[in-house]
Design a protein around this motif. Structure first.
Motif, mmCIF file in Angstrom:
data_model
loop_
_atom_site.group_PDB
_atom_site.id
_atom_site.type_symbol
_atom_site.label_atom_id
_atom_site.label_comp_id
_atom_site.label_asym_id
_atom_site.label_seq_id
_atom_site.Cartn_x
_atom_site.Cartn_y
_atom_site.Cartn_z
ATOM 1 N N ARG A 107 19.693 12.537 -1.070
ATOM 2 C CA ARG A 107 20.077 12.773 0.324
ATOM 3 C C ARG A 107 21.513 13.259 0.337
ATOM 4 O O ARG A 107 22.206 13.231 -0.681
ATOM 5 C CB ARG A 107 19.957 11.482 1.144
ATOM 6 N N ASP A 108 21.968 13.738 1.480
ATOM 7 C CA ASP A 108 23.357 14.151 1.598
ATOM 8 C C ASP A 108 24.272 12.939 1.545
ATOM 9 O O ASP A 108 23.947 11.867 2.082
ATOM 10 C CB ASP A 108 23.580 14.890 2.926
ATOM 11 N N PHE A 109 25.414 13.111 0.893
ATOM 12 C CA PHE A 109 26.385 12.029 0.842
ATOM 13 C C PHE A 109 27.056 11.857 2.208
ATOM 14 O O PHE A 109 27.246 12.817 2.955
ATOM 15 C CB PHE A 109 27.483 12.333 -0.185
ATOM 16 N N THR A 110 27.413 10.627 2.511
ATOM 17 C CA THR A 110 28.315 10.401 3.637
ATOM 18 C C THR A 110 29.707 10.868 3.235
ATOM 19 O O THR A 110 29.966 11.163 2.056
ATOM 20 C CB THR A 110 28.364 8.912 4.007
ATOM 21 N N ASN A 111 30.628 10.936 4.213
ATOM 22 C CA ASN A 111 31.985 11.374 3.893
ATOM 23 C C ASN A 111 32.627 10.477 2.840
ATOM 24 O O ASN A 111 33.269 10.952 1.902
ATOM 25 C CB ASN A 111 32.845 11.400 5.159
ATOM 26 N N GLY A 112 32.454 9.165 2.998
ATOM 27 C CA GLY A 112 33.043 8.243 2.036
ATOM 28 C C GLY A 112 32.437 8.389 0.664
ATOM 29 O O GLY A 112 33.141 8.351 -0.351
ATOM 30 N N GLU A 113 31.126 8.559 0.611
ATOM 31 C CA GLU A 113 30.453 8.738 -0.673
ATOM 32 C C GLU A 113 30.901 10.028 -1.347
ATOM 33 O O GLU A 113 31.078 10.082 -2.567
ATOM 34 C CB GLU A 113 28.940 8.743 -0.470
ATOM 35 N N HIS A 114 31.095 11.062 -0.560
ATOM 36 C CA HIS A 114 31.537 12.339 -1.116
ATOM 37 C C HIS A 114 32.927 12.216 -1.725
ATOM 38 O O HIS A 114 33.177 12.680 -2.840
ATOM 39 C CB HIS A 114 31.529 13.413 -0.028
ATOM 40 N N ASP A 115 33.854 11.584 -0.999
ATOM 41 C CA ASP A 115 35.221 11.428 -1.505
ATOM 42 C C ASP A 115 35.239 10.599 -2.784
ATOM 43 O O ASP A 115 35.949 10.923 -3.739
ATOM 44 C CB ASP A 115 36.106 10.771 -0.445
ATOM 45 N N ALA A 116 34.460 9.531 -2.804
ATOM 46 C CA ALA A 116 34.406 8.685 -4.001
ATOM 47 C C ALA A 116 33.768 9.421 -5.173
ATOM 48 O O ALA A 116 34.205 9.281 -6.325
ATOM 49 C CB ALA A 116 33.631 7.406 -3.697
ATOM 50 N N SER A 117 32.751 10.213 -4.888
ATOM 51 C CA SER A 117 32.037 10.904 -5.963
ATOM 52 C C SER A 117 32.918 11.940 -6.652
ATOM 53 O O SER A 117 32.775 12.177 -7.857
ATOM 54 C CB SER A 117 30.772 11.574 -5.423
ATOM 55 N N GLN A 118 33.830 12.564 -5.907
ATOM 56 C CA GLN A 118 34.716 13.547 -6.514
ATOM 57 C C GLN A 118 35.587 12.914 -7.591
ATOM 58 O O GLN A 118 35.797 13.482 -8.668
ATOM 59 C CB GLN A 118 35.574 14.209 -5.441
ATOM 60 N N LEU A 119 36.109 11.733 -7.291
ATOM 61 C CA LEU A 119 36.943 11.023 -8.247
ATOM 62 C C LEU A 119 36.111 10.497 -9.420
ATOM 63 O O LEU A 119 36.464 10.685 -10.589
ATOM 64 C CB LEU A 119 37.649 9.860 -7.545
ATOM 65 N N LEU A 120 34.984 9.860 -9.114
ATOM 66 C CA LEU A 120 34.229 9.157 -10.144
ATOM 67 C C LEU A 120 33.444 10.103 -11.048
ATOM 68 O O LEU A 120 33.237 9.799 -12.226
ATOM 69 C CB LEU A 120 33.292 8.151 -9.481
ATOM 70 N N SER A 121 33.013 11.242 -10.544
ATOM 71 C CA SER A 121 32.321 12.201 -11.407
ATOM 72 C C SER A 121 33.265 12.759 -12.461
ATOM 73 O O SER A 121 32.883 12.970 -13.613
ATOM 74 C CB SER A 121 31.715 13.336 -10.577
ATOM 75 N N ARG A 122 34.534 12.974 -12.071
ATOM 76 C CA ARG A 122 35.541 13.420 -13.043
ATOM 77 C C ARG A 122 35.798 12.343 -14.087
ATOM 78 O O ARG A 122 35.850 12.626 -15.291
ATOM 79 C CB ARG A 122 36.829 13.758 -12.309
ATOM 80 N N ASP A 123 35.935 11.095 -13.626
ATOM 81 C CA ASP A 123 36.183 9.999 -14.563
ATOM 82 C C ASP A 123 35.001 9.798 -15.498
ATOM 83 O O ASP A 123 35.175 9.482 -16.679
ATOM 84 C CB ASP A 123 36.471 8.715 -13.794
ATOM 85 N N LYS A 124 33.805 9.946 -14.991
ATOM 86 C CA LYS A 124 32.609 9.819 -15.824
ATOM 87 C C LYS A 124 32.644 10.823 -16.967
ATOM 88 O O LYS A 124 32.394 10.488 -18.132
ATOM 89 C CB LYS A 124 31.358 10.039 -14.982
ATOM 90 N N SER A 125 32.971 12.072 -16.637
ATOM 91 C CA SER A 125 33.028 13.109 -17.658
ATOM 92 C C SER A 125 34.089 12.802 -18.714
ATOM 93 O O SER A 125 33.843 12.928 -19.919
ATOM 94 C CB SER A 125 33.304 14.463 -17.003
ATOM 95 N N GLN A 126 35.272 12.370 -18.265
ATOM 96 C CA GLN A 126 36.339 12.059 -19.213
ATOM 97 C C GLN A 126 35.997 10.830 -20.042
ATOM 98 O O GLN A 126 36.349 10.749 -21.227
ATOM 99 C CB GLN A 126 37.660 11.846 -18.465
ATOM 100 N N TRP A 127 35.324 9.862 -19.453
ATOM 101 C CA TRP A 127 34.921 8.649 -20.169
ATOM 102 C C TRP A 127 33.992 9.008 -21.329
ATOM 103 O O TRP A 127 34.158 8.533 -22.454
ATOM 104 C CB TRP A 127 34.216 7.698 -19.201
ATOM 105 N N GLU A 128 33.010 9.831 -21.043
ATOM 106 C CA GLU A 128 32.041 10.213 -22.066
ATOM 107 C C GLU A 128 32.708 10.941 -23.227
ATOM 108 O O GLU A 128 32.329 10.759 -24.394
ATOM 109 C CB GLU A 128 30.950 11.099 -21.449
ATOM 110 N N LYS A 129 33.700 11.730 -22.947
ATOM 111 C CA LYS A 129 34.405 12.449 -24.013
ATOM 112 C C LYS A 129 35.322 11.526 -24.799
ATOM 113 O O LYS A 129 35.529 11.721 -26.003
ATOM 114 C CB LYS A 129 35.197 13.614 -23.419
ATOM 115 N N ALA A 130 35.896 10.516 -24.130
ATOM 116 C CA ALA A 130 36.825 9.614 -24.810
ATOM 117 C C ALA A 130 36.098 8.580 -25.666
ATOM 118 O O ALA A 130 36.655 8.093 -26.658
ATOM 119 C CB ALA A 130 37.709 8.900 -23.786
#
Length: 343
Positions: A169-192
């Motif tokens: 489903r579409d993200f709410t505004n809060g979910e969208h803002d959180a996802s921008q931060l956490l998707s980046r961290d997820k990617s960096q975590w996997e590489k580290a």
């Protein structure tokens, strides 16, 4: 590491934290390009300023201008009121290494902050609990979104509920803002997480927070960059692939043609070290490693190309002042995706 501890360094770190909080400084993004080849718009000012903080509300801001002037005369080693190309290279190299050292020194304390049970194994759940949600996002929403972006879906690590699936489903505004931060961290975590054990050890946490410090990250970065720009996938980057523009097209603007010209000069003079017309992985890594003196030299040339108005291979204070926004302001190099999608 006790080799890196000293009363003077601890005093410097204490002073830094008193001004900036408990967390170590935001890492120097470290590379002129992002992983997809887009220009890193903040690196020029970060390389010049190092750990200094300059208010960039505008040239009318007296305090910001005063701080920039102080930095200018610190970089002017021979005190002739100009920053030469060599002085600029030395200053940039010094600031980059200063930033790296502060990151290294601050890593143990930062890791302990995120690892509350001090078992030396940082889980994704422990990390998320220590983060401050973006403005306007509740803690419960942030934790829920964090489970959607768990680096290891289906593998429960530490305490907490198993990761859940991103809702269809579409993200709410809060979910969208959180996802921008956490998707980046997820990617960096996997590489580290080099051993893929789902945890981050202290040394892996340094690579997670400061990926520019890791040789493995640099290798992966160059691999990703080649994959997105090496059109024939032969492991080599040609001039045309590097520029990414067809100069024969009539619709190209003057700005696009100038961009292509600058990219060609960069390719021939700085990256293709053996002048064979192609760039291999080793040449690209050497060019993009921010710890090398060659990298600082390349960056000094770039800064001069923008701010050295009279082309005398040095910067006056007036030239730096007139390019206030370039050194300390918002985006420095705004390369349209129309010009170049990848590199």
């Amino acid at each position: 590491d006790p080799l890196f501890r000293s009363p003077r360094r601890e005093k410097r770190e204490k002073e830094w934290r008193s001004q900036n909080g408990d967390m170590i400084p935001n890492h120097l993004k470290g590379l002129r390009f992002e992983r997809n080849g887009e220009l890193n718009e903040d690196f020029d000012k970060e390389a010049f300023l190092g750990v200094e903080k300059v208010d960039s509300n505008g040239i009318e801001n007296f305090r910001g201008l005063k701080k920039l002037k102080s930095i200018f005369f610190q970089a002017d080693e021979d005190k002739d009121s100009f920053i030469s190309q060599a002085e600029l290279k030395d200053w940039i190299h010094q600031k980059i290494n200063e930033y790296f050292q502060l990151a290294h020194d601050g890593n143990p304390a930062s890791f302990r902050k995120f690892d509350p049970n001090h078992d030396g194994k940082l889980t994704w759940e422990e990390y998320v609990r220590q983060l401050r949600p973006p403005r306007g996002v509740s803690q419960s929403t942030f934790v829920r979104v964090a489970s959607w972006f768990h680096p290891y879906p289906g593998r429960v690590t530490g305490a907490g509920s198993p990761p859940s699936i991103v809702p269809d489903r579409d993200f709410t505004n809060g979910e969208h803002d959180a996802s921008q931060l956490l998707s980046r961290d997820k990617s960096q975590w996997e590489k580290a997480d080099l051993n893929n054990d789902t945890f981050l050890a202290e040394d892996e946490f340094l690579s997670f927070q400061h990926p520019e410090q890791s040789k493995e990250t640099l290798h992966g970065f160059v691999d990703d960059l080649l994959q997105s720009t090496d059109q024939n996938q032969d492991g080599l980057l040609t001039l045309q692939e590097y520029i990414g523009l067809d100069e024969a097209k009539d619709y190209l603007t003057d700005e696009a043609r100038q961009f292509a010209k600058e990219r060609e000069e960069e390719f021939r003079e700085l990256i293709d070290t053996n002048s064979d017309g192609v760039v291999d992985k080793d040449e690209l890594e050497y060019y993009m490693d921010p710890r090398s003196e060659q990298y600082a030299y390349n960056e000094a040339l770039h800064l001069l190309s923008v701010a050295d108005e009279d082309q005398d291979k040095q910067l006056s204070w007036d030239e730096v002042k007139r390019h206030f926004d370039f050194f300390v302001g918002s985006p420095l190099v705004n390369v349209s995706k129309t010009f170049h999608e990848d590199l």
